[in-house]
Structure formats: C-alpha cells, structure tokens
Design an enzyme around this catalytic site. Structure first.
Site, PDB file in Angstrom:
ATOM      1  N   SER A 171       0.851  -1.190   0.000  1.00 13.25           N
ATOM      2  CA  SER A 171       0.000   0.000   0.000  1.00 13.25           C
ATOM      3  C   SER A 171       0.884   1.235   0.000  1.00 13.25           C
ATOM      4  O   SER A 171       2.010   1.210   0.536  1.00 13.25           O
ATOM      5  CB  SER A 171      -0.889   0.022   1.241  1.00 13.25           C
ATOM      6  OG  SER A 171      -1.519   1.283   1.422  1.00 13.25           O
ATOM      7  N   TYR A 224      -1.942  -0.891  10.376  1.00 18.41           N
ATOM      8  CA  TYR A 224      -2.074  -1.103   8.931  1.00 18.41           C
ATOM      9  C   TYR A 224      -0.785  -0.765   8.197  1.00 18.41           C
ATOM     10  O   TYR A 224      -0.282  -1.565   7.399  1.00 18.41           O
ATOM     11  CB  TYR A 224      -3.238  -0.260   8.378  1.00 18.41           C
ATOM     12  CG  TYR A 224      -3.401  -0.445   6.883  1.00 18.41           C
ATOM     13  CD1 TYR A 224      -3.980  -1.600   6.388  1.00 18.41           C
ATOM     14  CD2 TYR A 224      -2.941   0.517   5.983  1.00 18.41           C
ATOM     15  CE1 TYR A 224      -4.115  -1.797   5.013  1.00 18.41           C
ATOM     16  CE2 TYR A 224      -3.070   0.323   4.619  1.00 18.41           C
ATOM     17  CZ  TYR A 224      -3.652  -0.831   4.143  1.00 18.41           C
ATOM     18  OH  TYR A 224      -3.770  -1.032   2.783  1.00 18.41           O
TER      19      TYR A 224
END
Length: 263
Positions: free
Chosen positions: A141, A154
């Site tokens: 990401s 995350y």
C-alpha cells in the site's frame, strides 16, 4: 506474461483489486484458482470468466486468518504443478488510534496482511523455483510510505509486505522467479467499509478505479519494475528514494556509536 495451460492464484478475489486481477489474468490466458471467503461472489465471478474467456476457474472458499483453512490453500500451492502466478491480494484495513483500538482486531489484521501472505508465499516458492518459472505479486500500500496517525498497525503490516518482497527479490536475484510489490493509493473498493476512514471524505482526484490500478500494476510487472506505485508519475522518484535509503546502509552497523552520541 502470456501462457497456455498455466494457472494463476488470486487471493481476495471476490471484490476490488482481486476481481480485476482475475479478469485480467484470464484475458492473458491463465486458468484461475480464486480464493476468498464469499463463495457466492466467487462462483459468480468464476462463471463470468468461464463464459467470457473459456478459461478453467476453480473456487476455493477460505478465511485466510484461520489456520485450518489456510492450510488447504497452502497444500494446493505446494502440489499443483500448473501454478505459475500467485497474487497475494487478500488484506484488510483498520484506521484508528492504537490507544483506542481493539487488540483482537489488530491481531486479526496482522494475521491476514502479514501471516497469511508469508505462509502462502512460502508454500508456492519451492514449486516455482523447481519449475524454473513463476511470479509472485504482493499487494502492499502507499501507506507503507505515507504513514498516518491512525495507521500504526495497517502501515506496519504493509511496510512488512514491502520489505518482505524486497528481501525476496534479493534472495531470488539469480532465479527466473519474479517477485513484485504493488503500492496502490486509495482505490474505489469495499476495502474502506468499516475501516475507520470514509472514502467519501477524500477528493475524487485521489481515488483510482480497481481496473486502472491493476492495469498499471501489470504494466509495471511487464516492464520489470520490482516495485510499482500505480499513481507515481516518475519511476525515478522511487529510484531516488531507494538510492537515498542505500546511502544509510554502510553506517547502519559500526563498532562504535556515532560521534554525536559520545559525550
């Protein structure tokens, strides 16, 4: 990346990037093994791909946070000699300050984003290297680089995916097996549902479609990019970032502390 009678495995295939990867890989001539928790969605996608492309599509329903269920996928990856591509796309999100977060939710996120990806890659690599061909794509990401106050867990998991992939690239440098990391930014998918962030709060110009993100990722793979950031205009910016990181390496481990730490 075109083949006949070879198989691509896509995890998290029931929506978003996973569905786009499945469609594009079928278009490139791959048979498919689609993995996700939602059987109905997988079957609908499989039926569509079969009728549109004529490719063979198997559906494997599995929750990749469950040890017994991930073992079934691992066994398929170890034993199916037709497998040439693994797309490690399955992942979750959680955006909340750590002080107010739920430890069990964080653990589940780590299991999905880190543990399952590691186990599936470990399962598939021996076969790929033995057969002398293959590709592993790990979906990281942009938040592995653009770290936010609410993204401790995350961003940590996605930073792991990036560095894990980069280490594998070094490990397999003399091998015909290719490993790519993909760092998408905000993509318009169900990923955001229940994440703690509302995609509607982002400007439209920040948000890419899943199809565009996957097309860019595959173009980067075709071009031999070890790391693909779909929205990054100049690959030289990433190369400069990596070069700057490498300048640290000679001084990361020395016999004595740096002068500024010695009074």
């Amino acid at each position: 990346m075109t083949t006949q009678n070879m198989t691509a495995v896509v995890t998290g295939a029931s929506a978003g990037l996973g569905t786009a990867y499945a469609q594009r890989l079928a278009d490139r001539g791959y048979d498919l093994i689609l993995v996700a928790r939602n059987t109905a969605r997988l079957e609908t996608l499989a039926s569509d791909i079969r009728s549109r492309t004529g490719r063979a599509v198997d559906v494997v329903t599995a929750d990749l946070t469950d040890v017994a269920q991930i073992s079934v996928v691992e066994e398929r990856l170890r034993t199916d000699e037709s497998i040439e591509v693994l797309i490690n796309n399955a992942g979750g999100s959680l955006f909340t300050p750590l002080a107010t977060s739920d430890a069990a939710a964080s653990e589940a996120l780590i299991n999905l984003n880190v543990t399952s990806l590691t186990r599936l890659t470990t399962a598939v690599l021996p076969g790929l290297t033995a057969r002398g061909r293959g590709t592993v794509v790990n979906i990281s990401s942009a938040l592995a680089l653009n770290i936010l106050p609410v993204s401790a867990v995350y961003s940590g998991t996605k930073s792991y995916v990036l560095t894990f992939t980069q280490a594998l690239q070094q490990e397999l440098a003399e091998s015909p097996v290719t490993v790519q990391a993909v760092l998408p930014g905000a993509v318009r998918t169900e990923f955001w549902d229940g994440s703690g962030l509302d995609l509607a709060a982002f400007p439209d110009e920040w948000i890419m479609s899943a199809d565009d993100a996957v097309d860019a990722a595959l173009a980067g793979l075709d071009a031999g990019e070890p790391v693909t950031i779909p929205s990054l205009p100049e690959i030289s910016d990433w190369e400069s970032f990596e070069k700057a990181r490498q300048t640290l390496v000679p001084n990361l481990s020395q016999r004595v502390p740096a002068d500024r730490y010695r009074g």
